[in-house]
Design an enzyme around this catalytic site. Structure first.
Site, PDB file in Angstrom:
ATOM      1  N   TYR A 282      -2.329   4.371  13.541  1.00 33.17           N
ATOM      2  CA  TYR A 282      -2.742   4.805  12.473  1.00 33.17           C
ATOM      3  C   TYR A 282      -1.665   5.540  11.813  1.00 33.17           C
ATOM      4  CZ  TYR A 282      -5.573   8.327   9.604  1.00 33.17           C
ATOM      5  OH  TYR A 282      -6.081   9.317   8.687  1.00 33.17           O
ATOM      6  N   TYR A 332      -5.503   1.681   2.600  1.00 37.69           N
ATOM      7  CA  TYR A 332      -5.952   3.114   3.403  1.00 37.69           C
ATOM      8  C   TYR A 332      -7.227   3.167   3.642  1.00 37.69           C
ATOM      9  CZ  TYR A 332      -6.226   7.716   5.103  1.00 37.69           C
ATOM     10  OH  TYR A 332      -6.487   9.002   5.819  1.00 37.69           O
TER      11      TYR A 332
END
Length: 378
Positions: A282, A332
């Site tokens: 992440y 994203y």
């Protein structure tokens, strides 16, 4: 939480991130984007819509509306969770729990994000994780907090100015091989250095994108998955640990929570870092990759910035990271698309960005809820 391959991810689906980004005129619904991803995941899974009896929605607050769009009238298990990036791993863990306890047989995880269409900025106001005291000093986004963490990291470990460049360039080099990625123009060290500061010392290319898209995954028991005539990806182990305060900054770069999760997940899986073929990390901002690598034991504290250099994390390197392009180049989707990439790598479906002989992929999120899974090809 230990799974020992009792739960499989049998279906994955995404929208066309790059095409959606290039079309700047549309005003899209997050629900429609989520529904498109679900349709793709359902087709990918080999299951029928009537087999889906669990629904977890993320960034889609009205689960009744989402269920109606998907044609899921009477699910046995249904809830919505917020859209923070840390929640993608939590959603997987919730689905695992529902399946293991018999609350549901097949759970659809659906995420929709119309941030670009809606004009989201992820900062600049008094909302989000900050308090009123922080806002007075301009701390109105996670990016500002990570910038301060990274500045402290630089001071502690004598890190040079352009140490984050290999991370941004690595993401972009992988995205170039990904037809679905938003950013596919080559990125050089000069391009990176010329990028404007957003929150110094973080530059433009250290930041995640803002784009529209949807992602969906379908999880079920391995007993069901074995009968689907599909490549099977199972979850060997998963773990989480909070680092919860009234602000985003962690004074130890999330290291204690990372070490806790690393100990739990590797112990439960009977694995070490040496067993991992590929990492999906992440990366809302590039320093998070450094914090993750150090916290999970891939390198010593203060050395990740040097460890990632010279192609080590590229497709031909020792440990490929964020093979789809990550949050700075592919899209994203707040961790969701990274999960899909993990599945595609394990299935051997990643095309030009495929990691050879990929059998184990680790997903890591270092955040106020730190979490990790070890996924394997079964």
């Amino acid at each position: 939480m230990t799974t020992h391959d009792e739960v499989a991810i049998v279906g994955v689906g995404t929208t066309e991130f790059g095409a959606l980004y290039r079309d700047r005129t549309a005003n899209r619904s997050a629900y429609t984007l989520g529904a498109q991803a679900f349709t793709a995941a359902l087709a990918d899974s080999g299951l029928d819509r009537t087999d889906i009896d669990g629904l977890i929605c993320a960034r889609l607050p009205n689960y009744t509306r989402m269920a109606d769009l998907l044609g899921l009238r009477r699910p046995a298990y249904c809830l919505s969770i917020d859209g923070a990036g840390r929640m993608s791993a939590v959603a997987v863990q919730l689905a695992i729990g529902a399946i293991q306890t018999g609350m549901a047989r097949a759970v659809a995880l659906v995420y929709g994000n119309n941030g670009r269409s809606a004009g989201a900025t992820y900062g600049g106001d008094a909302g989000g994780p900050t308090s009123g005291y922080d806002t007075a000093y301009g701390m109105t986004s996670p990016g500002a907090y990570v910038a301060l963490m990274y500045q402290r990291y630089r001071e502690l470990y004598s890190v040079p100015e352009l140490a984050l460049a290999p991370l941004a360039i690595n993401n972009r080099s992988h995205a170039i091989r990904n037809e679905n990625a938003v950013m596919r123009t080559p990125l050089t060290i000069e391009d990176y250095a010329n990028g404007r500061f957003i929150a110094e010392p973080l530059r433009l290319f250290d930041y995640c994108l803002i784009n529209d898209g949807g992602v969906a995954m379908i999880l079920t028991s391995t007993d069901i998955a074995r009968n689907l005539d599909r490549p099977m990806v199972t979850i060997r182990a998963t773990a989480a640990c909070g680092d919860l305060t009234n602000f985003y900054t962690s004074d130890d770069f999330f290291q204690e929570s990372c070490r806790t999760v690393a100990d739990r997940v590797f112990s439960a899986a009977g694995m070490t870092t040496k067993d991992v073929d590929c990492l999906q990390v992440y990366d809302n901002f590039t320093p998070t990759i450094l914090f993750s690598l150090e916290g999970f034991g891939y390198c010593r504290p203060g050395t990740a910035w040097d460890w990632v250099r010279d192609g080590r994390i590229g497709l031909d390197g020792e440990l490929p990271i964020n093979t789809s392009g990550g949050h700075t180049s592919e899209s994203y989707m707040q961790g969701w698309a990274l999960h899909v990439e993990a599945v595609r790598q394990l299935r051997g479906e990643a095309g030009a960005r495929q990691v050879p002989d990929c059998e184990v992929v680790q997903y890591i999120c270092a955040a106020p809820i730190t979490a990790s899974h070890l996924l394997v090809r079964s």
